[in-house]
Motif scaffolding. Structure first.
Motif, short mmCIF file in Angstrom:
data_model
loop_
_atom_site.label_atom_id
_atom_site.label_comp_id
_atom_site.label_asym_id
_atom_site.label_seq_id
_atom_site.Cartn_x
_atom_site.Cartn_y
_atom_site.Cartn_z
N PHE A 67 -2.60 -8.67 2.89
CA PHE A 67 -1.73 -8.30 1.77
C PHE A 67 -2.07 -9.14 0.54
CE2 PHE A 67 0.45 -7.63 5.78
CZ PHE A 67 0.79 -6.28 5.69
N THR A 77 4.66 -5.76 -1.85
CA THR A 77 3.88 -4.54 -1.96
C THR A 77 4.45 -3.51 -0.97
OG1 THR A 77 2.31 -5.43 -0.33
CG2 THR A 77 1.78 -5.72 -2.67
N PRO A 78 4.21 -2.21 -1.21
CA PRO A 78 4.80 -1.19 -0.34
C PRO A 78 4.42 -1.37 1.13
CG PRO A 78 3.95 -0.19 -2.34
CD PRO A 78 3.50 -1.62 -2.37
N ASP A 79 3.15 -1.72 1.42
CA ASP A 79 2.74 -1.86 2.81
C ASP A 79 3.39 -3.06 3.48
OD1 ASP A 79 1.30 -3.54 1.16
OD2 ASP A 79 -0.66 -3.13 2.05
N ASN A 99 12.11 -1.48 -1.86
CA ASN A 99 11.15 -0.59 -2.51
C ASN A 99 11.42 -0.47 -4.01
OD1 ASN A 99 9.42 0.15 -0.37
ND2 ASN A 99 10.96 1.54 0.44
N VAL A 145 9.81 -3.48 -5.46
CA VAL A 145 8.36 -3.27 -5.53
C VAL A 145 8.01 -2.42 -6.75
CG1 VAL A 145 6.41 -2.12 -4.43
CG2 VAL A 145 7.93 -3.55 -3.07
N ALA A 148 -2.33 -8.56 -2.55
CA ALA A 148 -1.63 -8.31 -3.82
C ALA A 148 -0.19 -8.82 -3.81
CB ALA A 148 -1.63 -6.81 -4.13
N ALA A 149 0.28 -9.32 -2.68
CA ALA A 149 1.69 -9.74 -2.58
C ALA A 149 1.86 -11.19 -3.00
CB ALA A 149 2.18 -9.55 -1.15
N GLN A 195 5.74 -3.50 -10.02
CA GLN A 195 4.54 -2.76 -10.39
C GLN A 195 4.65 -2.19 -11.80
OE1 GLN A 195 4.15 0.03 -7.11
NE2 GLN A 195 2.90 -1.40 -5.93
#
Length: 391
Positions: free
Chosen positions: A256, A102-104, A87, A90, A258-259, A94
């Motif tokens: 996902f 990404t967080p998810d 995290n 991440v 954005a990853a 960002q």
């Protein structure tokens, strides 16, 4: 003066992160490394050491903001299973507009119940299950037999058991909770079969699979799940079964967009060839895969340089992977194995390279007998080879 080739931010400077730091420098990058251990080996190679916990996202970001004017940040890498460090990676990505996780995605890669719930919500195949605490308080249990495992894995296959009836369940759950990062336990339906893992490049919602390898897994008489080794290429390579699995991987990754990352996605395949998702790893793999198996099987791709290029968003297409059949068997030094090529790795393990994947896998029976392993579940690969029926 900023390095025009850029600076990689390494979340961690321990032994597992060291190959990434060295790869970044081979590519001409500067490295800023973060670790709370003042003796972390990566600091000796890094251009700047930030002695902060990788879990302390706020503190790490504060230091990076202070030095931003002096460094050209181009990527962030974190080779860890720990949610806290991932995290932080991440948040760094960002904050500075870098490619990354990404967080998810971290959520499904660090907690098994999150992966199961995600798959169920998106109609992706996954063993049914539930998450419980140490007192087995949670949702309804799946039918026995079940696999009991830490919801948040900290170390390999520690704490994973096959439980065939309720009498042993409480003890197995308590054991798994003790080694789970969140003290919770995932109980999943046991699906007989074999395991394989794919390495894929995830970018803009698309997945390009680089290669698959076999996870050679058994279960002893006490229900402990044992990792016996890994083998490249996967036994099911170039079959319609893996093609089906890759289509499912593409569906999963599509959620996902954005990853940008290298992911390891593990599936269990039934003997009929049906795949089920069992794990997603965002940790760039353990040392036996990246440091030992991969370079022994092929020499055309440097895994760690590949990881740096992905972290920078500089990879244009997934590399073409080809290798000679290679297996890495754990803890078998000193055994008199009938092999044509034998090499110890320094990890008390043995690399075996023969002409065909089937020849390497056939050694599993000899290894099981030589180690006097008493198993209730043999590796599923042996059943498909017709070497040993499952018990």
């Amino acid at each position: 003066m900023k390095n025009r080739d850029g600076t990689i931010i390494s979340i961690g400077a321990g032994a597992s992160q060291l190959p990434l730091i060295q790869a970044a420098q081979r590519l001409g990058r500067e490295v800023v490394a973060v670790d709370q251990d003042p003796e972390a080996p990566g600091f000796a190679w890094a251009d700047l050491a930030i002695r902060k916990s990788t879990y302390d996202t706020g503190a790490v970001l504060a230091v990076l903001r202070e030095i931003q004017a002096d460094y050209n940040f181009v990527g962030v890498v974190a080779r860890t299973t720990a949610a806290g460090a991932l995290n932080t990676a991440v948040a760094v990505a960002q904050e500075f507009g870098l490619p990354g996780l990404t967080p998810d995605l971290v959520e499904i890669a660090t907690e098994k119940a999150n992966l199961r719930e995600f798959c169920q919500a998106h109609d992706l195949p996954v063993p049914p299950g539930c998450r419980v605490d140490a007192l087995v308080q949670g949702d309804s249990l799946p039918p026995f037999p079940v696999i009991v495992k830490p919801d948040m894995t900290l170390a390999g296959k520690t704490g994973i058991r096959l439980c065939r009836d309720r009498k042993n369940l409480a003890g197995f759950v308590a054991e798994a909770a003790q080694v789970s990062g969140n003290r919770l336990v995932e109980i999943a339906a046991f699906i007989p079969g074999l395991d394989a893992t794919c390495l894929c490049w995830v970018h803009q919602g698309k997945a390009q699979v680089i290669t698959w390898w076999d996870e050679l897994v058994a279960v002893d008489q006490n229900g402990r799940v044992l990792g016996l080794g890994v083998s490249l290429p996967a036994f099911l390579a170039e079959t319609h079964i893996l093609a089906i699995a890759e289509a499912l991987v593409a569906r999963l990754v599509g959620h996902f967009p954005a990853a940008t990352a290298l992911l390891l996605i593990s599936c269990r395949f039934t003997k009929e060839g049906e795949p089920y998702f069992i794990e997603v790893h965002a940790d760039l793999g353990g040392d036996t895969i990246a440091e030992v198996l991969w370079p022994a099987a092929q020499t055309s791709i440097d895994f760690f340089e590949l990881a740096i290029k992905v972290a920078e968003g500089a990879l244009e297409e997934a590399p073409s992977f080809s290798c000679r059949p290679t297996a890495l068997y754990y803890g078998v030094n000193g055994l008199n194995l009938p092999v044509t090529a034998l090499r110890t790795t320094g990890f008390q393990d043995v690399l075996v390279q023969q002409g065909q994947v089937e020849e390497n896998l056939a050694l599993l029976k000899d290894i099981i007998q030589a180690r006097n392993l008493r198993l209730q579940e043999w590796p599923g690969h042996l059943e498909l080879l017709g070497i040993k029926e499952r018990r």
